[in-house]
Design a protein around this motif. Sequence first.
Motif, mmCIF file in Angstrom:
data_model
loop_
_atom_site.group_PDB
_atom_site.id
_atom_site.type_symbol
_atom_site.label_atom_id
_atom_site.label_comp_id
_atom_site.label_asym_id
_atom_site.label_seq_id
_atom_site.Cartn_x
_atom_site.Cartn_y
_atom_site.Cartn_z
ATOM 1 N N ARG A 114 37.514 42.660 52.117
ATOM 2 C CA ARG A 114 38.462 43.098 53.127
ATOM 3 C C ARG A 114 39.844 43.308 52.408
ATOM 4 O O ARG A 114 40.238 42.211 51.935
ATOM 5 N N ARG A 115 40.575 44.371 52.313
ATOM 6 C CA ARG A 115 41.866 44.351 51.999
ATOM 7 C C ARG A 115 42.898 44.374 53.121
ATOM 8 O O ARG A 115 42.650 45.122 53.982
ATOM 9 N N ASP A 116 44.270 43.704 52.735
ATOM 10 C CA ASP A 116 45.137 43.381 53.677
ATOM 11 C C ASP A 116 45.971 44.573 53.432
ATOM 12 O O ASP A 116 46.394 44.830 52.293
ATOM 13 N N ARG A 117 46.332 45.576 54.192
ATOM 14 C CA ARG A 117 47.060 46.638 54.094
ATOM 15 C C ARG A 117 48.510 46.444 53.736
ATOM 16 O O ARG A 117 49.053 47.012 52.952
ATOM 17 N N SER A 118 48.945 45.289 54.299
ATOM 18 C CA SER A 118 50.566 45.017 53.728
ATOM 19 C C SER A 118 50.683 44.565 52.155
ATOM 20 O O SER A 118 51.556 44.801 51.478
ATOM 21 N N THR A 119 49.857 43.465 51.882
ATOM 22 C CA THR A 119 49.797 42.998 50.657
ATOM 23 C C THR A 119 49.070 43.586 49.483
ATOM 24 O O THR A 119 49.120 43.172 48.126
ATOM 25 N N ARG A 120 47.948 44.358 49.914
ATOM 26 C CA ARG A 120 46.904 45.009 49.343
ATOM 27 C C ARG A 120 46.086 43.838 48.535
ATOM 28 O O ARG A 120 45.329 44.236 47.721
ATOM 29 N N GLU A 121 46.200 42.719 48.926
ATOM 30 C CA GLU A 121 45.046 41.496 48.470
ATOM 31 C C GLU A 121 43.736 41.820 49.301
ATOM 32 O O GLU A 121 43.602 42.023 50.179
ATOM 33 N N VAL A 122 42.768 41.480 48.231
ATOM 34 C CA VAL A 122 41.402 41.726 48.848
ATOM 35 C C VAL A 122 40.786 40.193 48.997
ATOM 36 O O VAL A 122 40.887 39.470 48.042
ATOM 37 N N THR A 123 40.238 40.026 50.133
ATOM 38 C CA THR A 123 39.355 38.664 50.324
ATOM 39 C C THR A 123 37.965 38.894 50.387
ATOM 40 O O THR A 123 37.468 39.987 51.086
ATOM 41 N N ALA A 124 37.177 38.236 49.583
ATOM 42 C CA ALA A 124 35.670 38.512 49.808
ATOM 43 C C ALA A 124 35.416 37.053 50.754
ATOM 44 O O ALA A 124 35.993 36.118 50.573
ATOM 45 N N THR A 125 34.491 37.272 51.575
ATOM 46 C CA THR A 125 33.862 36.676 52.636
ATOM 47 C C THR A 125 32.250 36.500 52.374
ATOM 48 O O THR A 125 31.733 37.699 52.744
ATOM 49 N N ILE A 126 31.797 35.263 52.575
ATOM 50 C CA ILE A 126 30.225 35.320 52.922
ATOM 51 C C ILE A 126 30.104 34.562 54.266
ATOM 52 O O ILE A 126 30.772 33.706 54.613
ATOM 53 N N THR A 127 29.365 35.116 54.989
ATOM 54 C CA THR A 127 28.904 34.544 56.366
ATOM 55 C C THR A 127 27.346 34.555 56.460
ATOM 56 O O THR A 127 26.758 35.458 56.383
ATOM 57 N N ALA A 128 27.023 33.660 57.090
ATOM 58 C CA ALA A 128 25.632 33.197 57.146
ATOM 59 C C ALA A 128 25.098 32.282 58.146
ATOM 60 O O ALA A 128 25.823 31.411 58.674
ATOM 61 N N PHE A 129 24.008 32.816 58.824
ATOM 62 C CA PHE A 129 23.276 31.719 59.709
ATOM 63 C C PHE A 129 21.892 31.519 59.301
ATOM 64 O O PHE A 129 21.200 32.667 58.961
ATOM 65 N N SER A 130 21.308 30.370 59.298
ATOM 66 C CA SER A 130 20.161 30.095 58.831
ATOM 67 C C SER A 130 19.589 28.971 59.025
ATOM 68 O O SER A 130 20.038 27.910 59.446
ATOM 69 N N ASN A 131 18.067 28.939 59.200
ATOM 70 C CA ASN A 131 17.299 27.590 59.138
ATOM 71 C C ASN A 131 16.092 27.794 58.309
ATOM 72 O O ASN A 131 15.936 29.012 57.637
ATOM 73 N N PRO A 132 15.557 26.557 57.661
ATOM 74 C CA PRO A 132 14.445 26.706 57.071
ATOM 75 C C PRO A 132 13.397 27.481 57.314
ATOM 76 O O PRO A 132 13.277 27.576 58.631
ATOM 77 N N GLY A 133 12.782 28.421 56.713
ATOM 78 C CA GLY A 133 11.876 29.216 56.886
ATOM 79 C C GLY A 133 10.376 28.757 56.432
ATOM 80 O O GLY A 133 9.497 29.463 56.821
ATOM 81 N N THR A 134 10.200 28.047 55.482
ATOM 82 C CA THR A 134 8.937 27.545 54.744
ATOM 83 C C THR A 134 9.011 26.017 55.080
ATOM 84 O O THR A 134 10.088 25.458 54.954
ATOM 85 N N TRP A 135 7.775 25.449 54.702
ATOM 86 C CA TRP A 135 7.577 23.990 54.496
ATOM 87 C C TRP A 135 8.424 23.435 53.371
ATOM 88 O O TRP A 135 8.889 22.505 53.270
ATOM 89 N N ARG A 136 8.332 24.197 52.349
ATOM 90 C CA ARG A 136 9.200 23.958 51.420
ATOM 91 C C ARG A 136 10.641 23.754 51.414
ATOM 92 O O ARG A 136 11.495 22.725 50.889
ATOM 93 N N THR A 137 11.298 24.459 52.268
ATOM 94 C CA THR A 137 12.722 24.274 52.299
ATOM 95 C C THR A 137 12.974 23.291 53.542
ATOM 96 O O THR A 137 14.115 22.747 53.341
ATOM 97 N N ARG A 138 11.960 23.316 54.420
ATOM 98 C CA ARG A 138 12.151 22.077 55.310
ATOM 99 C C ARG A 138 12.026 20.607 54.542
ATOM 100 O O ARG A 138 12.903 19.712 54.683
#
Length: 159
Positions: A112-136
């Motif tokens: 996301r680029r801020d229009r006034s400062t031209r600075e770019v911010t990277a963001t990672i968003t996630a939601f998760s739960n273990p999906g296999t017996w190994r990850t549990r």
Amino acid sequence: MVELTYDEVGATADVVLPPGYHHLRVSRSLGRIDLDVATEILMTWQVQERSGVRQVAGPDRVALGADVTFRFLAQMIPCRVVQVVVEPDLRAFAYGTLPGHPETGEERFELRRDRSTREVTATITAFSNPGTWRTRLVGPAGRVLQRVMTRRYLAAMAP
């Protein structure tokens, strides 16, 4: 067509993430970089490749509805792109988990680029739960690995 392993498709774009999952939202300033150059890195799986996650199947570019499989630590990681955003100051995509993925949930990669400062911010968003017996079985160590990978992904977004 193989179904996703969760119901809340696209929810990583929401301010409030769905209940019942582990949530993650981390941002990092990339400075005043060229958004188009960073977008090319983002949309050609270079973020994953630069982070040590190898693409083994799927298209060369992010595409809505595309299935892609990665390999990390001898684990196959099948995903489907569930969202692609290309706006003047926002570039993003999200992929969701398919059967065989070690987690269930969704992860979004955003520039996301801020229009006034031209600075770019990277963001990672996630939601998760273990999906296999190994990850549990690995429990909290899995969350530590997720945080490490998130930092790697954020660093990999910079040109």
